[in-house]
Design a protein around this motif. Structure first.
Motif, PDB file in Angstrom:
ATOM      1  N   LEU A  47      -5.605   9.724   2.111  1.00 20.75           N
ATOM      2  CA  LEU A  47      -6.262   9.437   0.826  1.00 20.75           C
ATOM      3  C   LEU A  47      -7.616  10.128   0.756  1.00 20.75           C
ATOM      4  CD1 LEU A  47      -5.686   5.628   0.122  1.00 20.75           C
ATOM      5  CD2 LEU A  47      -5.266   7.485  -1.481  1.00 20.75           C
ATOM      6  N   ILE A  72       1.264   4.311  -2.999  1.00 19.81           N
ATOM      7  CA  ILE A  72       1.071   5.739  -2.753  1.00 19.81           C
ATOM      8  C   ILE A  72       2.311   6.544  -3.148  1.00 19.81           C
ATOM      9  CG2 ILE A  72       0.811   7.439  -0.903  1.00 19.81           C
ATOM     10  CD1 ILE A  72      -1.129   5.473   0.416  1.00 19.81           C
ATOM     11  N   ILE A  73       3.488   6.012  -2.842  1.00 22.32           N
ATOM     12  CA  ILE A  73       4.722   6.757  -3.107  1.00 22.32           C
ATOM     13  C   ILE A  73       5.076   6.747  -4.592  1.00 22.32           C
ATOM     14  CG2 ILE A  73       7.228   6.617  -2.809  1.00 22.32           C
ATOM     15  CD1 ILE A  73       6.901   6.278   0.044  1.00 22.32           C
ATOM     16  N   THR A 120      -1.134  -2.542   7.723  1.00 26.14           N
ATOM     17  CA  THR A 120      -1.456  -1.236   7.148  1.00 26.14           C
ATOM     18  C   THR A 120      -2.871  -1.256   6.583  1.00 26.14           C
ATOM     19  OG1 THR A 120       0.808  -1.400   6.366  1.00 26.14           O
ATOM     20  CG2 THR A 120      -0.405   0.563   5.754  1.00 26.14           C
ATOM     21  N   LEU A 121      -3.187  -2.363   5.906  1.00 22.88           N
ATOM     22  CA  LEU A 121      -4.535  -2.509   5.342  1.00 22.88           C
ATOM     23  C   LEU A 121      -5.583  -2.619   6.439  1.00 22.88           C
ATOM     24  CD1 LEU A 121      -4.089  -5.072   2.447  1.00 22.88           C
ATOM     25  CD2 LEU A 121      -4.601  -2.654   2.275  1.00 22.88           C
ATOM     26  N   SER A 172       3.358   6.522   4.803  1.00 24.70           N
ATOM     27  CA  SER A 172       3.969   5.484   3.968  1.00 24.70           C
ATOM     28  C   SER A 172       5.437   5.306   4.316  1.00 24.70           C
ATOM     29  CB  SER A 172       3.855   5.855   2.492  1.00 24.70           C
ATOM     30  OG  SER A 172       2.515   5.991   2.126  1.00 24.70           O
ATOM     31  N   TYR A 229      -8.103  -0.126   7.326  1.00 24.13           N
ATOM     32  CA  TYR A 229      -9.316  -0.004   6.523  1.00 24.13           C
ATOM     33  C   TYR A 229     -10.545  -0.439   7.311  1.00 24.13           C
ATOM     34  CZ  TYR A 229     -12.194  -0.216   2.307  1.00 24.13           C
ATOM     35  OH  TYR A 229     -13.156  -0.007   1.368  1.00 24.13           O
ATOM     36  N   VAL A 230     -10.360  -1.376   8.234  1.00 28.39           N
ATOM     37  CA  VAL A 230     -11.503  -1.884   8.997  1.00 28.39           C
ATOM     38  C   VAL A 230     -11.444  -1.516  10.478  1.00 28.39           C
ATOM     39  CG1 VAL A 230     -11.894  -3.801   7.420  1.00 28.39           C
ATOM     40  CG2 VAL A 230     -10.428  -4.135   9.399  1.00 28.39           C
ATOM     41  N   LEU A 239       0.821  -1.220   0.000  1.00 30.17           N
ATOM     42  CA  LEU A 239       0.000   0.000   0.000  1.00 30.17           C
ATOM     43  C   LEU A 239       0.857   1.274   0.000  1.00 30.17           C
ATOM     44  CD1 LEU A 239      -2.816   1.164  -0.008  1.00 30.17           C
ATOM     45  CD2 LEU A 239      -2.874   0.961   2.458  1.00 30.17           C
ATOM     46  N   PRO A 240       1.867   1.374   0.890  1.00 26.51           N
ATOM     47  CA  PRO A 240       2.724   2.563   0.830  1.00 26.51           C
ATOM     48  C   PRO A 240       3.417   2.720  -0.525  1.00 26.51           C
ATOM     49  CG  PRO A 240       3.088   1.402   2.874  1.00 26.51           C
ATOM     50  CD  PRO A 240       2.191   0.542   2.051  1.00 26.51           C
ATOM     51  N   LEU A 279      -2.458   6.711   6.085  1.00 25.92           N
ATOM     52  CA  LEU A 279      -2.604   6.530   4.640  1.00 25.92           C
ATOM     53  C   LEU A 279      -4.054   6.724   4.231  1.00 25.92           C
ATOM     54  CD1 LEU A 279      -0.364   3.453   3.773  1.00 25.92           C
ATOM     55  CD2 LEU A 279       0.246   5.697   4.548  1.00 25.92           C
ATOM     56  N   PHE A 280      -4.966   6.081   4.993  1.00 30.84           N
ATOM     57  CA  PHE A 280      -6.371   6.154   4.590  1.00 30.84           C
ATOM     58  C   PHE A 280      -6.943   7.546   4.838  1.00 30.84           C
ATOM     59  CE2 PHE A 280      -5.958   1.526   4.942  1.00 30.84           C
ATOM     60  CZ  PHE A 280      -6.451   1.199   3.693  1.00 30.84           C
ATOM     61  N   MET A 309      -0.238  11.282   3.951  1.00 27.78           N
ATOM     62  CA  MET A 309      -0.229   9.996   3.252  1.00 27.78           C
ATOM     63  C   MET A 309       1.205   9.506   3.048  1.00 27.78           C
ATOM     64  SD  MET A 309      -2.761   9.819   0.147  1.00 27.78           S
ATOM     65  CE  MET A 309      -1.874  10.237  -1.300  1.00 27.78           C
ATOM     66  N   ARG A 366      -7.103  13.948   0.663  1.00 28.69           N
ATOM     67  CA  ARG A 366      -6.106  14.359  -0.330  1.00 28.69           C
ATOM     68  C   ARG A 366      -4.945  15.102   0.320  1.00 28.69           C
ATOM     69  NH1 ARG A 366      -6.692  13.442  -5.720  1.00 28.69           N
ATOM     70  NH2 ARG A 366      -8.443  12.050  -5.826  1.00 28.69           N
ATOM     71  N   PHE A 417     -17.621  -4.591   1.485  1.00 31.86           N
ATOM     72  CA  PHE A 417     -17.429  -4.209   2.886  1.00 31.86           C
ATOM     73  C   PHE A 417     -18.238  -2.968   3.224  1.00 31.86           C
ATOM     74  CE2 PHE A 417     -14.887  -1.813   6.068  1.00 31.86           C
ATOM     75  CZ  PHE A 417     -15.061  -2.683   7.130  1.00 31.86           C
TER      76      PHE A 417
END
Lengths: 241, 251
Positions: free
Chosen positions: B180, A67-68, B162-163, B192, B166-167, A63-64, B176-177, B188, B183, A171
């Motif tokens: 995002l 983004i990078i 990291t994911l 990272s 999300y939950v 994920l990073p 990160l989220f 972000m 913006r 989800f």
């Protein structure tokens, strides 16, 4: 179940998106990894440096990187190109080591015989080393294919459509069937790629067929015991993200 | 490059070091989560892997399931569990433990398998019991590969944790989220960079450990450099019959 029947079109569209993302990444990573892996195999100094860099590259969480990367290469975050580049990087990171191991697995006697009968380094690579390291390369490529398909789903959280979109959408809207459909479709797609690679391997390397018959049953789910040593088997398990 | 300057500014901004969203707190959450998941997964995978490695039973099942697990998308598993048991930390714990088990299991049994059979036969011949063989021979010799398995599991957990943001409201993934959504590139990118640094630090730590646990005089687990072998690798003292049976032995 009703959700799945009502949305077969959607699942099919996302599957196509997924194929468009993962196939170029798999093909490119193989092509790019060949010369780098050769370099890692050929000189001891380059071997250490290349394998370390590649190992660190693989350690970067997906994920990073998603983004990078666009900031470094100048694509937009949501562009599929960004995802293809990232997936290719991971594929190369895995494949370089496999190429180096595969070339090293070619019997030294054979290589010496080849140069003794007059092969140049160039022709020896294409006509002797590459075909003979084929089984190891194939095993590695199967791992790359399966992990690329699985990893491409992560792109959904930054807005690149793939089968992963079924997870985020399912989800957010609380549709369990959608997530399950996404998981099943991803696994099926990975298995299809794996089967295609095995089939291509049999076409391209007919001399391995008799041996392949025994290894394939052992490896039905895409493991890499053909890569010979337990150490390399363990290493290639690092893919599982 | 402008973005990176902003990200660095974000990383040193004192405002990001206080409250519930403080960087040290998020780092600690991420690391703590990784450690706990690894401990749970190890408690399941290591004994099972040792059993498979020692007895040789169930190996094909383990190989096949490890391959199948690789195909399962982590995000899918995470969202599915989160949807079934509710938003929060339990879902990531379950999903990530499931993901961390296969590499550790593989490390445990390949570590045992990589040991020269003659060493184990010798241990048995001098009268060691099975428990002694496992404890004093197989575990020390298989340790480098087991650490290797833990290393890939750790990488995977750090990445997937990291994911998990999300939950659940948790860990470095939150930056990160959040970035995002709003913006906010600095947040972000800063987040990272933190995740990547943590992953690389763990990778380095495990690489060092892997070297240190190699028993003295044993090079198992370190990649043997094939180029250093002599150009005549085949021993000549084996009889023709043994040569013919080589394949049978190595199976």
């Amino acid at each position: 179940m009703t959700w799945i029947w009502a949305n077969l079109d959607l699942i099919w569209d996302r599957t196509l998106d997924h194929v468009v993302l993962s196939v170029p990444a798999i093909v490119l990573s193989f092509i790019i990894a060949l010369p780098i892996g050769w370099l890692a195999h050929r000189y001891r100094a380059s071997r250490g440096v290349i394998l370390t860099v590649v190992g660190l590259l693989y350690a970067i969480p997906s994920l990073p990187l998603f983004i990078i990367l666009p900031i470094i290469v100048g694509t937009s975050t949501r562009s599929p190109l960004n995802l293809v580049i990232a997936l290719t990087l991971y594929g190369v990171a895995l494949m370089v080591r496999v190429v180096a191991d595969g070339l090293a697995s070619v019997d030294l006697d054979v290589r010496q015989s080849a140069s003794a009968v007059g092969f140049s380094t160039w022709t020896e690579f294409w006509q002797v080393e590459l075909p003979l390291s084929g089984p190891v390369l194939l095993a590695g490529l199967r791992v790359v294919a399966v992990s690329t398909v699985s990893l491409a789903t992560v792109g959904a959280v930054i807005g690149v459509q793939s089968l992963g979109s079924l997870f985020t959408d399912g989800f957010q809207r609380g549709i369990q069937a959608e997530i399950i459909a996404g998981i099943v479709a991803t696994v099926v797609l990975a298995l299809v790629f794996d089967a295609l690679l095995v089939y291509a391997g049999r076409l391209l390397m007919p001399w391995t067929r008799s041996r392949a018959a025994t290894t394939v049953t052992d490896n039905a789910a895409g493991s890499v015991s053909t890569a010979a040593t337990p150490a390399s088997e363990n290493r290639s398990r690092e893919i599982a993200r | 490059m402008n973005f990176f300057a902003e990200a660095l500014q974000w990383l040193v901004d004192p405002a990001n070091y206080v409250g519930l969203n403080a960087i040290p707190l998020r780092l600690a959450q991420h690391l703590g989560f990784t450690v706990v998941t690894l401990v749970i997964a190890s408690a399941i995978a290591i004994p099972l892997g040792f059993l498979i490695g020692h007895t040789g039973r169930g190996r094909s099942v383990a190989v096949a399931s490890a391959g199948a697990f690789r195909a399962i998308p982590t995000l899918g598993l995470l969202t599915l569990v989160a949807l079934s048991i509710g938003i929060g930390l339990n879902a990531p714990y379950i999903a990530l433990t499931v993901l961390a088990v296969p590499p550790i299991l593989a490390g445990a049994y390949t570590g045992f398998e990589a040991i020269d059979r003659r060493t184990i036969d010798a241990a048995r011949a001098v009268g060691m019991s099975e428990v002694q063989i496992v404890r004093q021979v197989e575990v020390p010799l298989g340790l480098p590969l087991l650490i290797g398995g833990l290393r890939s599991a750790a990488l995977q957990v750090v990445a997937t944790a990291t994911l998990a943001a999300y939950v659940a409201d948790f860990g470095l993934g939150r930056y990160l989220f959040a970035g995002l959504k709003t913006r906010d590139y600095a947040e972000m990118l800063g987040g990272s960079i933190l995740v990547i640094l943590m992953a690389l630090a763990l990778e380095g730590l495990f690489a060092l450990t892997q070297r240190f646990v190699v028993p003295r005089g044993v090079l198992a687990g370190r990649p043997t450099d094939i180029r250093t072998r002599s150009s005549r690798p085949r021993p000549v003292m084996e009889s023709a019959i043994e040569e013919g049976q080589k394949n049978v032995h190595s199976k």
